[in-house]
Design a protein around this motif. Sequence first.
Motif, PDB file in Angstrom:
ATOM      1  N   LEU A 293       0.826  -1.159   0.017  1.00 34.49           N
ATOM      2  CA  LEU A 293      -0.091  -0.075   0.037  1.00 34.49           C
ATOM      3  C   LEU A 293       0.984   1.316   0.061  1.00 34.49           C
ATOM      4  CD1 LEU A 293      -2.756  -0.934   2.688  1.00 34.49           C
ATOM      5  CD2 LEU A 293      -2.724  -1.525   0.365  1.00 34.49           C
ATOM      6  N   THR A 294       0.554   2.212  -0.633  1.00 33.91           N
ATOM      7  CA  THR A 294       1.058   3.480  -0.816  1.00 33.91           C
ATOM      8  C   THR A 294       0.179   4.508  -0.640  1.00 33.91           C
ATOM      9  OG1 THR A 294       1.174   3.594  -3.066  1.00 33.91           O
ATOM     10  CG2 THR A 294       3.024   2.439  -2.431  1.00 33.91           C
ATOM     11  N   MET A 295       0.726   5.419   0.102  1.00 35.11           N
ATOM     12  CA  MET A 295       0.012   6.906   0.222  1.00 35.11           C
ATOM     13  C   MET A 295       0.079   7.851  -0.916  1.00 35.11           C
ATOM     14  SD  MET A 295      -1.915   6.095   2.705  1.00 35.11           S
ATOM     15  CE  MET A 295      -2.753   7.847   2.907  1.00 35.11           C
ATOM     16  N   SER A 296      -0.901   8.266  -1.682  1.00 33.32           N
ATOM     17  CA  SER A 296      -0.548   9.181  -2.585  1.00 33.32           C
ATOM     18  C   SER A 296      -0.635  10.680  -2.312  1.00 33.32           C
ATOM     19  CB  SER A 296      -1.875   8.968  -3.651  1.00 33.32           C
ATOM     20  OG  SER A 296      -1.783   9.707  -4.734  1.00 33.32           O
ATOM     21  N   PHE A 297      -1.713  11.187  -1.550  1.00 31.26           N
ATOM     22  CA  PHE A 297      -1.837  12.635  -1.271  1.00 31.26           C
ATOM     23  C   PHE A 297      -2.641  12.671   0.005  1.00 31.26           C
ATOM     24  CE2 PHE A 297      -5.161  12.182  -4.010  1.00 31.26           C
ATOM     25  CZ  PHE A 297      -6.072  13.188  -3.556  1.00 31.26           C
ATOM     26  N   LEU A 298      -2.624  13.972   0.604  1.00 35.76           N
ATOM     27  CA  LEU A 298      -3.400  14.158   1.725  1.00 35.76           C
ATOM     28  C   LEU A 298      -4.225  15.491   1.399  1.00 35.76           C
ATOM     29  CD1 LEU A 298      -1.003  13.974   4.679  1.00 35.76           C
ATOM     30  CD2 LEU A 298      -2.292  12.144   3.894  1.00 35.76           C
ATOM     31  N   SER A 299      -5.450  15.566   1.888  1.00 37.39           N
ATOM     32  CA  SER A 299      -5.974  16.778   1.929  1.00 37.39           C
ATOM     33  C   SER A 299      -6.193  17.057   3.448  1.00 37.39           C
ATOM     34  CB  SER A 299      -7.475  16.881   1.289  1.00 37.39           C
ATOM     35  OG  SER A 299      -8.069  15.677   1.599  1.00 37.39           O
ATOM     36  N   GLU A 300      -6.892  18.008   4.186  1.00 36.39           N
ATOM     37  CA  GLU A 300      -7.036  18.113   5.519  1.00 36.39           C
ATOM     38  C   GLU A 300      -7.514  17.000   6.292  1.00 36.39           C
ATOM     39  OE1 GLU A 300      -8.265  22.058   6.951  1.00 36.39           O
ATOM     40  OE2 GLU A 300      -8.740  22.606   4.714  1.00 36.39           O
ATOM     41  N   GLU A 301      -8.556  16.352   5.798  1.00 38.77           N
ATOM     42  CA  GLU A 301      -9.323  15.274   6.505  1.00 38.77           C
ATOM     43  C   GLU A 301      -9.317  13.790   5.763  1.00 38.77           C
ATOM     44  OE1 GLU A 301      -9.760  16.123   9.578  1.00 38.77           O
ATOM     45  OE2 GLU A 301     -10.254  17.992   9.748  1.00 38.77           O
ATOM     46  N   HIS A 302      -8.639  13.934   4.945  1.00 38.60           N
ATOM     47  CA  HIS A 302      -8.626  12.622   3.991  1.00 38.60           C
ATOM     48  C   HIS A 302      -6.983  12.188   3.736  1.00 38.60           C
ATOM     49  CE1 HIS A 302     -12.409  14.634   3.345  1.00 38.60           C
ATOM     50  NE2 HIS A 302     -12.950  13.311   2.769  1.00 38.60           N
ATOM     51  N   GLY A 303      -6.936  10.879   3.819  1.00 31.13           N
ATOM     52  CA  GLY A 303      -5.585  10.398   3.167  1.00 31.13           C
ATOM     53  C   GLY A 303      -5.871   9.430   2.186  1.00 31.13           C
ATOM     54  N   VAL A 304      -5.386   9.504   0.848  1.00 34.90           N
ATOM     55  CA  VAL A 304      -5.598   8.671  -0.238  1.00 34.90           C
ATOM     56  C   VAL A 304      -4.475   7.937  -0.411  1.00 34.90           C
ATOM     57  CG1 VAL A 304      -6.369   9.083  -2.672  1.00 34.90           C
ATOM     58  CG2 VAL A 304      -7.021  10.727  -1.031  1.00 34.90           C
ATOM     59  N   GLY A 305      -4.754   6.746  -0.776  1.00 31.14           N
ATOM     60  CA  GLY A 305      -3.666   5.685  -0.856  1.00 31.14           C
ATOM     61  C   GLY A 305      -4.023   4.755  -2.089  1.00 31.14           C
ATOM     62  N   ARG A 306      -3.015   4.211  -2.654  1.00 31.72           N
ATOM     63  CA  ARG A 306      -2.958   3.314  -3.969  1.00 31.72           C
ATOM     64  C   ARG A 306      -2.792   1.693  -3.470  1.00 31.72           C
ATOM     65  NH1 ARG A 306      -5.683   5.986  -7.833  1.00 31.72           N
ATOM     66  NH2 ARG A 306      -5.155   8.326  -7.899  1.00 31.72           N
ATOM     67  N   CYS A 307      -3.441   0.888  -4.254  1.00 28.31           N
ATOM     68  CA  CYS A 307      -3.242  -0.462  -3.878  1.00 28.31           C
ATOM     69  C   CYS A 307      -3.522  -1.007  -5.676  1.00 28.31           C
ATOM     70  CB  CYS A 307      -4.259  -1.032  -2.931  1.00 28.31           C
ATOM     71  SG  CYS A 307      -5.887  -0.593  -3.212  1.00 28.31           S
ATOM     72  N   ALA A 308      -3.306  -2.150  -5.592  1.00 29.51           N
ATOM     73  CA  ALA A 308      -3.432  -3.070  -6.889  1.00 29.51           C
ATOM     74  C   ALA A 308      -4.835  -3.250  -7.174  1.00 29.51           C
ATOM     75  CB  ALA A 308      -2.656  -4.506  -6.762  1.00 29.51           C
ATOM     76  N   PRO A 309      -5.326  -3.001  -8.253  1.00 35.10           N
ATOM     77  CA  PRO A 309      -6.808  -3.093  -8.483  1.00 35.10           C
ATOM     78  C   PRO A 309      -7.553  -4.455  -8.076  1.00 35.10           C
ATOM     79  CG  PRO A 309      -5.602  -2.544 -10.302  1.00 35.10           C
ATOM     80  CD  PRO A 309      -4.715  -2.689  -9.468  1.00 35.10           C
ATOM     81  N   ARG A 310      -8.567  -3.946  -7.162  1.00 37.14           N
ATOM     82  CA  ARG A 310      -9.372  -5.079  -6.739  1.00 37.14           C
ATOM     83  C   ARG A 310      -8.854  -5.743  -5.410  1.00 37.14           C
ATOM     84  NH1 ARG A 310     -10.680  -4.568 -11.773  1.00 37.14           N
ATOM     85  NH2 ARG A 310      -9.102  -5.761 -12.260  1.00 37.14           N
ATOM     86  N   THR A 311      -7.667  -5.025  -4.808  1.00 32.72           N
ATOM     87  CA  THR A 311      -7.035  -5.628  -3.723  1.00 32.72           C
ATOM     88  C   THR A 311      -6.866  -4.661  -2.483  1.00 32.72           C
ATOM     89  OG1 THR A 311      -4.876  -4.936  -4.481  1.00 32.72           O
ATOM     90  CG2 THR A 311      -5.407  -7.030  -5.007  1.00 32.72           C
ATOM     91  N   GLY A 312      -6.370  -4.821  -1.671  1.00 38.36           N
ATOM     92  CA  GLY A 312      -6.027  -3.625  -0.592  1.00 38.36           C
ATOM     93  C   GLY A 312      -6.835  -4.068   0.588  1.00 38.36           C
ATOM     94  N   PRO A 313      -6.996  -2.786   1.465  1.00 39.73           N
ATOM     95  CA  PRO A 313      -7.968  -2.882   2.574  1.00 39.73           C
ATOM     96  C   PRO A 313      -9.263  -2.643   2.185  1.00 39.73           C
ATOM     97  CG  PRO A 313      -6.919  -0.565   2.464  1.00 39.73           C
ATOM     98  CD  PRO A 313      -6.379  -1.368   1.215  1.00 39.73           C
ATOM     99  N   GLU A 314     -10.140  -3.135   3.158  1.00 44.71           N
ATOM    100  CA  GLU A 314     -11.637  -2.901   2.920  1.00 44.71           C
ATOM    101  C   GLU A 314     -11.977  -1.674   3.773  1.00 44.71           C
ATOM    102  OE1 GLU A 314     -13.240  -6.526   4.600  1.00 44.71           O
ATOM    103  OE2 GLU A 314     -12.343  -7.961   3.263  1.00 44.71           O
ATOM    104  N   ILE A 315     -13.262  -1.175   3.546  1.00 50.68           N
ATOM    105  CA  ILE A 315     -14.004  -0.132   4.475  1.00 50.68           C
ATOM    106  C   ILE A 315     -13.999  -0.578   5.730  1.00 50.68           C
ATOM    107  CG2 ILE A 315     -16.071   1.213   4.509  1.00 50.68           C
ATOM    108  CD1 ILE A 315     -16.403   1.394   1.638  1.00 50.68           C
ATOM    109  N   GLY A 316     -13.657   0.087   6.815  1.00 52.46           N
ATOM    110  CA  GLY A 316     -13.625  -0.266   8.174  1.00 52.46           C
ATOM    111  C   GLY A 316     -12.298  -0.932   8.667  1.00 52.46           C
ATOM    112  N   GLU A 317     -11.531  -1.227   7.843  1.00 48.60           N
ATOM    113  CA  GLU A 317     -10.205  -1.724   8.148  1.00 48.60           C
ATOM    114  C   GLU A 317      -9.386  -0.720   8.865  1.00 48.60           C
ATOM    115  OE1 GLU A 317      -6.697  -4.503   6.486  1.00 48.60           O
ATOM    116  OE2 GLU A 317      -8.330  -4.284   5.355  1.00 48.60           O
TER     117      GLU A 317
END
Length: 357
Positions: A293-317
């Motif tokens: 997992l890599t973090m792409s950018f931040l806004s004030e209240e959001h951290g936006v990350g990247r992952c391989a398509p259809r993998t990565g963390p689930e909502i709530g993780e």
Amino acid sequence: MTVPYPELDTPSLIVDLDAAEANIAEMAGVSARHGVRLRPHIKTHKMPAIARLQLDAGAAGITCAKLGEAEAMADAGCADILIAYPLWGRPKLERLAALRERARVRVSLDSVEVAERLGASAADPVQVLVEVDTGLHRLGRPPGAPTAELVAEVRKVPRVDVVGLLTHAGHSYRTTSPDELRAVAEREVTDLIETARLCGGELEISVGSTPTARYGAAVPGVTELRPGTYVFNDATMIRLGVATEATAAARILTTVVARPAPDRFVVDAGSKSLTSDGAGTPGWIMVAGRPELTMSFLSEEHGVGRCAPRTGPEIGERLEIIPSHACPVSNLFDTAYGVRGGRLDQELAVTARGRVR
């Protein structure tokens, strides 16, 4: 799905106490082996409980950037404080006088003007360290004759006692190899030692910077180390090769709140929790234990990350994110949570948070 630290809402600042204590012991060992006094900078943690761990491990005192930090730490019982910052203005000088009544306080400066105001306001001599610019180009005159001339001028100021030279090799953060980092550290120290020789008399040599501390301690002539970040470490220290994920004690516990695209996830920690320092540098912030997992950018209240398509963390993780720069992150929270072995251990008050005056 196992939820780590279910007692905590997110985002939260968590501190792995076992890792922090190991970091404290390691740097104390470095200073002890080389016979150098350790005076850690508390700007990284701003927490009296962590300062107490450092003092109990052998630190001779603490370093603060601002009077407010020093006052908070004196309130908590820290009795030997260096304020590594030039103090200007009547309100600050009045507070300094009050602080000196309950703690041993030294200050740094890089001008005659600041020295004259200090001396004029002091009832008894103020011990000062003159800051030298060894490459950061922030405060201080260049090493050698320019600083020696300044020291001679400051020595003429009544009730001001020059006890040492001080520098901060913040430019070490821009190095790209261990050899380059070692060269910066050794140059930092040798510049100060040569400058002290030109100044004459016995002067302390006080150096800072977590990246250079272990190298600088080994150079004969250094009398004091002032690293700060080492206690928690961060993604920048990992990039520089002076820390690992295991020694990164401070993390932001955060929750995945969205998966708006197959290759994108969003967490509830943005720049108000993680700081935007270092943005754009590869690996500037890291997801602990999740190298995919890599973090792409931040806004004030959001951290936006990247992952391989259809993998990565689930909502709530929940994820643990290692910030790019631990020091401003501590300043974003009133309370940190000390954890051990995956369990909540204690609350840690960030008492010096916001003490910017």
